[in-house]
Design a protein around this motif. Structure first.
Motif, PDB file in Angstrom:
ATOM      1  N   PHE A  85       0.652  -1.276   0.045  1.00 48.16           N
ATOM      2  CA  PHE A  85      -0.058   0.003  -0.146  1.00 48.16           C
ATOM      3  C   PHE A  85       0.909   1.270   0.099  1.00 48.16           C
ATOM      4  CE2 PHE A  85      -2.774  -3.243   1.780  1.00 48.16           C
ATOM      5  CZ  PHE A  85      -4.048  -2.815   1.026  1.00 48.16           C
ATOM      6  N   ASP A  86       0.248   2.254  -0.648  1.00 48.31           N
ATOM      7  CA  ASP A  86       1.097   3.754  -0.693  1.00 48.31           C
ATOM      8  C   ASP A  86       0.715   4.417   0.491  1.00 48.31           C
ATOM      9  OD1 ASP A  86       2.576   5.683  -1.498  1.00 48.31           O
ATOM     10  OD2 ASP A  86       1.024   6.435  -2.870  1.00 48.31           O
ATOM     11  N   LEU A  87       1.567   4.315   1.457  1.00 42.39           N
ATOM     12  CA  LEU A  87       1.159   4.952   2.776  1.00 42.39           C
ATOM     13  C   LEU A  87       2.230   6.303   3.260  1.00 42.39           C
ATOM     14  CD1 LEU A  87       0.500   1.749   4.953  1.00 42.39           C
ATOM     15  CD2 LEU A  87      -1.076   3.334   3.842  1.00 42.39           C
ATOM     16  N   SER A  88       3.277   6.164   2.368  1.00 40.61           N
ATOM     17  CA  SER A  88       4.275   7.216   3.079  1.00 40.61           C
ATOM     18  C   SER A  88       5.200   7.774   1.755  1.00 40.61           C
ATOM     19  CB  SER A  88       5.264   6.521   3.945  1.00 40.61           C
ATOM     20  OG  SER A  88       5.761   5.344   3.345  1.00 40.61           O
ATOM     21  N   ASP A  89       6.231   8.221   1.977  1.00 42.83           N
ATOM     22  CA  ASP A  89       6.876   9.087   0.837  1.00 42.83           C
ATOM     23  C   ASP A  89       8.270   8.334   0.298  1.00 42.83           C
ATOM     24  OD1 ASP A  89       5.200  11.150   1.081  1.00 42.83           O
ATOM     25  OD2 ASP A  89       6.598  12.592   1.874  1.00 42.83           O
ATOM     26  N   GLU A  90       8.596   7.343   0.976  1.00 42.39           N
ATOM     27  CA  GLU A  90       9.630   6.650   0.519  1.00 42.39           C
ATOM     28  C   GLU A  90       9.272   5.661  -0.556  1.00 42.39           C
ATOM     29  OE1 GLU A  90       8.187   3.376   3.353  1.00 42.39           O
ATOM     30  OE2 GLU A  90       8.503   5.792   3.474  1.00 42.39           O
ATOM     31  N   ARG A  91      10.150   5.379  -1.621  1.00 45.34           N
ATOM     32  CA  ARG A  91       9.822   4.762  -2.901  1.00 45.34           C
ATOM     33  C   ARG A  91       9.508   3.266  -2.265  1.00 45.34           C
ATOM     34  NH1 ARG A  91      10.740   4.170  -8.458  1.00 45.34           N
ATOM     35  NH2 ARG A  91      11.319   2.272  -9.096  1.00 45.34           N
TER      36      ARG A  91
END
Length: 355
Positions: free
Chosen positions: A316-322
């Motif tokens: 899931f896309d939850l934060s700013d890291e790749r």
């Protein structure tokens, strides 16, 4: 010596000398029990603080903008190999312990012939209104729920949407009518409101439950809870120690804190630890409640773990890291510390190992 750790030495000594967990549990409940004031739960660290609003607000605003207008595709543009799990491995006649990563914090585990799931989520989104909005899965589940083996119990670490997925739980219960659902204090109410009110077992920190020879113990972590703007920290959060012929630890979501050393001293060494390595940027916002890979390694060492299983990344896309940064950073740190790389497992989606 740091005064915080003085009680830890005492507790470890009690466990070794007396070998009586019941008396130890009473002490743990006093020294490191859950803290609830005016209907809200708190973390054990008295200096705990969430990230600054000046960092959190722009982050949230960016995510809402991306949901509506698009963006962030470079961050999510990673190629992952997806394997089809061989669920026949989980048949009762196969005596070996095994674990399969199904993405995010969801593991299918067999211990001593008993099958269980951790924080299962099979939905395409993690969010409110029946998952109609929220963080979108960018890696599909490697298996459908209908293809899972018989599930004996489920452990839920806390009530955030990416860990407590009502739609998934309902499907699991429909397929496994006698399945038990272990949840933190305050979560049973949410399940009951959704029509899930059978075989739900609420646990406070240090509570334990015997299940067919396995001992399930709910333990502290450093995080928070809430499913909407008006229910922040009204339910508890935590991880699970599961003890059979071997010892298993599942952290759920957590920042790094002294509790890992506590658990390692009392219950360790662990044969396997499942620890989160993703959702750590921006650090000013995330670090109190999400570990980065370096901190996860230290937690594993504190727990006296043997096999490290990475989780909470690449789904899931939850934060700013790749999306592929967490495992790369993990392995780099493992090499820097001259640790045994074979003991640090970064699963392919759907991959199974025996332990």
């Amino acid at each position: 010596m740091n005064i915080v750790f003085l009680p830890l030495i005492f507790l470890a000594s009690v466990a070794v000398i007396q070998g009586e967990y019941e008396s130890l549990k009473k002490r743990l409940k006093v020294e490191y029990g859950s803290i609830k004031v005016n209907g809200k739960f708190y973390n054990l660290d008295p200096n705990f603080k969430r990230g600054k609003f000046s960092v959190a607000f722009p982050f949230i605003a960016r995510r809402i903008f991306e949901m509506i207008f698009g963006g962030g595709s470079d961050r999510r543009n990673c190629k992952f190999e997806i394997l089809k799990p061989e669920t026949s491995l989980y048949e009762r006649r196969n005596p070996k312990n095994k674990i399969t990563w199904l993405g995010h914090a969801t593991f299918l585990v067999q211990m001593d012939g008993i099958n269980f799931l951790t924080d299962p989520i099979f939905s395409e989104k993690a969010g409110p209104f029946g998952n109609r909005i929220g963080s979108k899965r960018y890696v599909p589940t490697p298996i459908d729920i209908t293809e899972l083996p018989k599930i004996d119990f489920v452990v839920i670490s806390h009530n955030h949407y990416d860990h407590l997925d009502i739609a998934t739980l309902k499907r699991i219960i429909a397929l496994n009518q006698n399945v038990k659902i272990f949840v933190p204090l305050g979560v049973a109410k949410t399940l009951e409101e959704e029509g899930i009110n059978q075989n739900v077992i609420e646990l406070d920190w240090w509570d334990e439950f015997e299940f067919n020879g396995l001992k399930i113990i709910f333990t502290p972590t450093q995080h928070f809870s809430g499913r909407w703007i008006n229910d922040s920290n009204e339910s508890l959060w935590g991880g699970y120690v599961i003890i059979g012929k071997k010892k298993f630890y599942f952290a759920g979501d957590t920042g790094y804190f002294f509790g890992f050393k506590l658990l390692g001293d009392i219950f360790g060494p662990f044969d396997i630890t499942c620890l989160p390595i993703g959702a750590y940027e921006p650090a000013e916002m995330m670090r109190p409640v999400h570990m980065n890979p370096d901190e996860a390694i230290q937690a594993h060492l504190d727990l006296k773990g043997k096999i490290f299983c990475a989780m909470h990344w690449g789904t899931f896309d939850l934060s700013d890291e790749r999306c592929d940064e967490p495992p790369k950073r993990l392995i780099k740190k493992v090499k820097e510390l001259n640790l045994d790389e074979k003991m640090f497992k970064v699963f392919k989606h759907g991959e199974t190992i025996e332990w």
